[in-house]
Design a protein around this motif. Sequence first.
Motif, PDB file in Angstrom:
ATOM      1  N   ILE A  31     121.378 107.984   0.677  1.00 34.91           N
ATOM      2  CA  ILE A  31     121.693 108.685   1.924  1.00 34.91           C
ATOM      3  C   ILE A  31     123.158 108.532   2.331  1.00 34.91           C
ATOM      4  CG2 ILE A  31     119.306 108.511   2.695  1.00 34.91           C
ATOM      5  CD1 ILE A  31     120.153 106.353   4.675  1.00 34.91           C
ATOM      6  N   GLY A  32     123.892 107.684   1.637  1.00 36.07           N
ATOM      7  CA  GLY A  32     125.314 107.515   1.946  1.00 36.07           C
ATOM      8  C   GLY A  32     125.572 106.763   3.240  1.00 36.07           C
ATOM      9  N   PHE A  33     124.653 105.878   3.611  1.00 39.27           N
ATOM     10  CA  PHE A  33     124.799 105.099   4.835  1.00 39.27           C
ATOM     11  C   PHE A  33     124.460 103.649   4.511  1.00 39.27           C
ATOM     12  CE2 PHE A  33     122.959 103.409   8.864  1.00 39.27           C
ATOM     13  CZ  PHE A  33     124.083 103.525   9.660  1.00 39.27           C
ATOM     14  N   TYR A  34     125.423 102.765   4.731  1.00 36.02           N
ATOM     15  CA  TYR A  34     125.289 101.381   4.265  1.00 36.02           C
ATOM     16  C   TYR A  34     125.054 100.372   5.388  1.00 36.02           C
ATOM     17  CZ  TYR A  34     126.521 103.427  -0.127  1.00 36.02           C
ATOM     18  OH  TYR A  34     126.483 104.205  -1.249  1.00 36.02           O
ATOM     19  N   ARG A  35     124.686 100.861   6.558  1.00 37.30           N
ATOM     20  CA  ARG A  35     124.375  99.962   7.674  1.00 37.30           C
ATOM     21  C   ARG A  35     122.901 100.063   8.062  1.00 37.30           C
ATOM     22  NH1 ARG A  35     127.252  96.019   8.635  1.00 37.30           N
ATOM     23  NH2 ARG A  35     126.702  96.038  10.805  1.00 37.30           N
ATOM     24  N   ILE A  36     122.045 100.362   7.102  1.00 37.50           N
ATOM     25  CA  ILE A  36     120.605 100.382   7.360  1.00 37.50           C
ATOM     26  C   ILE A  36     120.226  98.986   7.854  1.00 37.50           C
ATOM     27  CG2 ILE A  36     118.322 100.649   6.319  1.00 37.50           C
ATOM     28  CD1 ILE A  36     119.683 102.405   4.166  1.00 37.50           C
ATOM     29  N   PRO A  37     119.573  98.887   8.991  1.00 37.03           N
ATOM     30  CA  PRO A  37     119.297  97.556   9.553  1.00 37.03           C
ATOM     31  C   PRO A  37     118.704  96.537   8.574  1.00 37.03           C
ATOM     32  CG  PRO A  37     118.843  99.212  11.195  1.00 37.03           C
ATOM     33  CD  PRO A  37     119.148  99.958   9.903  1.00 37.03           C
ATOM     34  N   PRO A  38     117.664  96.872   7.779  1.00 36.09           N
ATOM     35  CA  PRO A  38     117.132  95.846   6.869  1.00 36.09           C
ATOM     36  C   PRO A  38     118.122  95.419   5.776  1.00 36.09           C
ATOM     37  CG  PRO A  38     115.511  97.566   7.202  1.00 36.09           C
ATOM     38  CD  PRO A  38     116.806  98.054   7.796  1.00 36.09           C
ATOM     39  N   LEU A  39     119.108  96.242   5.531  1.00 39.16           N
ATOM     40  CA  LEU A  39     120.102  95.904   4.509  1.00 39.16           C
ATOM     41  C   LEU A  39     121.102  94.873   5.015  1.00 39.16           C
ATOM     42  CD1 LEU A  39     121.114  96.536   1.641  1.00 39.16           C
ATOM     43  CD2 LEU A  39     122.436  98.416   2.609  1.00 39.16           C
ATOM     44  N   VAL A  40     121.339  94.862   6.308  1.00 34.10           N
ATOM     45  CA  VAL A  40     122.384  93.980   6.851  1.00 34.10           C
ATOM     46  C   VAL A  40     121.841  92.835   7.700  1.00 34.10           C
ATOM     47  CG1 VAL A  40     124.128  95.812   6.791  1.00 34.10           C
ATOM     48  CG2 VAL A  40     122.776  95.478   8.863  1.00 34.10           C
ATOM     49  N   GLU A  41     120.537  92.783   7.919  1.00 29.57           N
ATOM     50  CA  GLU A  41     120.007  91.723   8.773  1.00 29.57           C
ATOM     51  C   GLU A  41     119.996  90.375   8.050  1.00 29.57           C
ATOM     52  OE1 GLU A  41     115.989  92.370  10.143  1.00 29.57           O
ATOM     53  OE2 GLU A  41     115.273  92.615   8.100  1.00 29.57           O
ATOM     54  N   THR A  42     120.072  89.329   8.845  1.00 30.17           N
ATOM     55  CA  THR A  42     120.027  87.973   8.326  1.00 30.17           C
ATOM     56  C   THR A  42     118.570  87.539   8.137  1.00 30.17           C
ATOM     57  OG1 THR A  42     119.920  86.931  10.498  1.00 30.17           O
ATOM     58  CG2 THR A  42     122.133  87.401   9.608  1.00 30.17           C
ATOM     59  N   VAL A  43     118.382  86.425   7.470  1.00 31.99           N
ATOM     60  CA  VAL A  43     117.037  85.866   7.304  1.00 31.99           C
ATOM     61  C   VAL A  43     116.427  85.556   8.667  1.00 31.99           C
ATOM     62  CG1 VAL A  43     115.726  83.900   6.405  1.00 31.99           C
ATOM     63  CG2 VAL A  43     117.492  84.961   4.994  1.00 31.99           C
ATOM     64  N   GLU A  44     117.217  84.995   9.565  1.00 30.73           N
ATOM     65  CA  GLU A  44     116.709  84.663  10.907  1.00 30.73           C
ATOM     66  C   GLU A  44     116.330  85.919  11.688  1.00 30.73           C
ATOM     67  OE1 GLU A  44     115.650  81.808  12.267  1.00 30.73           O
ATOM     68  OE2 GLU A  44     116.017  81.050  10.250  1.00 30.73           O
ATOM     69  N   GLU A  45     117.123  86.980  11.562  1.00 32.73           N
ATOM     70  CA  GLU A  45     116.774  88.238  12.232  1.00 32.73           C
ATOM     71  C   GLU A  45     115.470  88.805  11.670  1.00 32.73           C
ATOM     72  OE1 GLU A  45     121.208  89.898  13.432  1.00 32.73           O
ATOM     73  OE2 GLU A  45     120.468  90.229  11.388  1.00 32.73           O
ATOM     74  N   LEU A  46     115.295  88.723  10.360  1.00 31.48           N
ATOM     75  CA  LEU A  46     114.063  89.187   9.737  1.00 31.48           C
ATOM     76  C   LEU A  46     112.865  88.381  10.257  1.00 31.48           C
ATOM     77  CD1 LEU A  46     112.477  90.853   7.644  1.00 31.48           C
ATOM     78  CD2 LEU A  46     113.180  89.180   5.915  1.00 31.48           C
ATOM     79  N   LYS A  47     113.034  87.082  10.317  1.00 34.78           N
ATOM     80  CA  LYS A  47     111.943  86.202  10.757  1.00 34.78           C
ATOM     81  C   LYS A  47     111.495  86.520  12.181  1.00 34.78           C
ATOM     82  CE  LYS A  47     110.754  81.324  11.210  1.00 34.78           C
ATOM     83  NZ  LYS A  47     111.220  79.943  11.015  1.00 34.78           N
ATOM     84  N   SER A  48     112.417  86.934  13.021  1.00 37.54           N
ATOM     85  CA  SER A  48     112.096  87.169  14.429  1.00 37.54           C
ATOM     86  C   SER A  48     111.982  88.655  14.789  1.00 37.54           C
ATOM     87  CB  SER A  48     113.145  86.499  15.315  1.00 37.54           C
ATOM     88  OG  SER A  48     114.411  87.101  15.116  1.00 37.54           O
ATOM     89  N   CYS A  49     111.822  89.525  13.805  1.00 39.37           N
ATOM     90  CA  CYS A  49     111.848  90.972  14.064  1.00 39.37           C
ATOM     91  C   CYS A  49     110.608  91.489  14.811  1.00 39.37           C
ATOM     92  CB  CYS A  49     112.037  91.748  12.768  1.00 39.37           C
ATOM     93  SG  CYS A  49     110.605  91.727  11.669  1.00 39.37           S
ATOM     94  N   GLY A  50     109.516  90.737  14.811  1.00 38.95           N
ATOM     95  CA  GLY A  50     108.324  91.161  15.536  1.00 38.95           C
ATOM     96  C   GLY A  50     107.410  92.099  14.774  1.00 38.95           C
ATOM     97  N   GLU A  51     107.731  92.378  13.529  1.00 34.81           N
ATOM     98  CA  GLU A  51     106.908  93.255  12.709  1.00 34.81           C
ATOM     99  C   GLU A  51     105.885  92.422  11.922  1.00 34.81           C
ATOM    100  OE1 GLU A  51     109.687  95.607  10.319  1.00 34.81           O
ATOM    101  OE2 GLU A  51     111.045  95.589  12.041  1.00 34.81           O
ATOM    102  N   THR A  52     104.782  93.046  11.560  1.00 39.36           N
ATOM    103  CA  THR A  52     103.790  92.426  10.686  1.00 39.36           C
ATOM    104  C   THR A  52     104.013  92.992   9.294  1.00 39.36           C
ATOM    105  OG1 THR A  52     102.205  92.256  12.500  1.00 39.36           O
ATOM    106  CG2 THR A  52     101.325  92.099  10.260  1.00 39.36           C
ATOM    107  N   PHE A  53     104.162  92.097   8.318  1.00 40.39           N
ATOM    108  CA  PHE A  53     104.470  92.497   6.946  1.00 40.39           C
ATOM    109  C   PHE A  53     103.294  92.270   6.015  1.00 40.39           C
ATOM    110  CE2 PHE A  53     108.641  91.964   8.694  1.00 40.39           C
ATOM    111  CZ  PHE A  53     109.462  92.814   7.974  1.00 40.39           C
ATOM    112  N   TYR A  54     103.131  93.210   5.096  1.00 42.87           N
ATOM    113  CA  TYR A  54     102.166  93.087   4.008  1.00 42.87           C
ATOM    114  C   TYR A  54     102.962  93.222   2.717  1.00 42.87           C
ATOM    115  CZ  TYR A  54      98.868  93.771   7.736  1.00 42.87           C
ATOM    116  OH  TYR A  54      98.166  93.615   8.907  1.00 42.87           O
ATOM    117  N   GLY A  55     102.684  92.342   1.766  1.00 39.98           N
ATOM    118  CA  GLY A  55     103.409  92.349   0.513  1.00 39.98           C
ATOM    119  C   GLY A  55     102.529  92.725  -0.658  1.00 39.98           C
ATOM    120  N   TYR A  56     103.159  93.303  -1.646  1.00 36.58           N
ATOM    121  CA  TYR A  56     102.504  93.659  -2.903  1.00 36.58           C
ATOM    122  C   TYR A  56     103.071  92.726  -3.957  1.00 36.58           C
ATOM    123  CZ  TYR A  56     100.797  96.664  -6.712  1.00 36.58           C
ATOM    124  OH  TYR A  56     100.155  97.177  -7.811  1.00 36.58           O
TER     125      TYR A  56
END
Length: 153
Positions: A31-56
């Motif tokens: 898409i030519g955009f390099y500031r996608i939030p999950p691309l630039v977030e820190t581990v701590e930001e990911l941990k506190s994002c409030g989303e529920t994750f399911y992994g494969y």
Amino acid sequence: MIKQIDLSDPAQLHELHQMQKASYQVEADLIGFYRIPPLVETVEELKSCGETFYGYWENERLAGAVSIIHEDDVCTICRLAVHPDFFQRGIGGSMVTYVVDHLPYDNWLVSTGKENHPARRLYEKHGFEHVGDEVITGKGITISNYKKTIDPS
């Protein structure tokens, strides 16, 4: 195997963080955009994002993940990421099917970059209807929005 990711487990959190960076780098290139939030977030930001994750997991390696947030009767797919080593194996579709079929919500939303044609095809293949595009002001990117309503009868 698909199961919920435990963000309080440092090993799972780190593996998710690394996997999503690899995945979202591919989307950024599309898409030519390099500031996608999950691309630039820190581990701590990911941990506190409030989303529920399911992994494969494949052979004990995290191959992909999907995250959701639900409010009232609407569930939003916030992220869908597949590690590039596992592209073209149906993992993204399996994760979308899993959350839609296993979680008790009838109304679903998801958004992706307008130029991310593989993601758009995936959502459309799984019954999501394109409901419009929006330009993100100041970012120079257009997002395509989708919805899916499941008839509870």
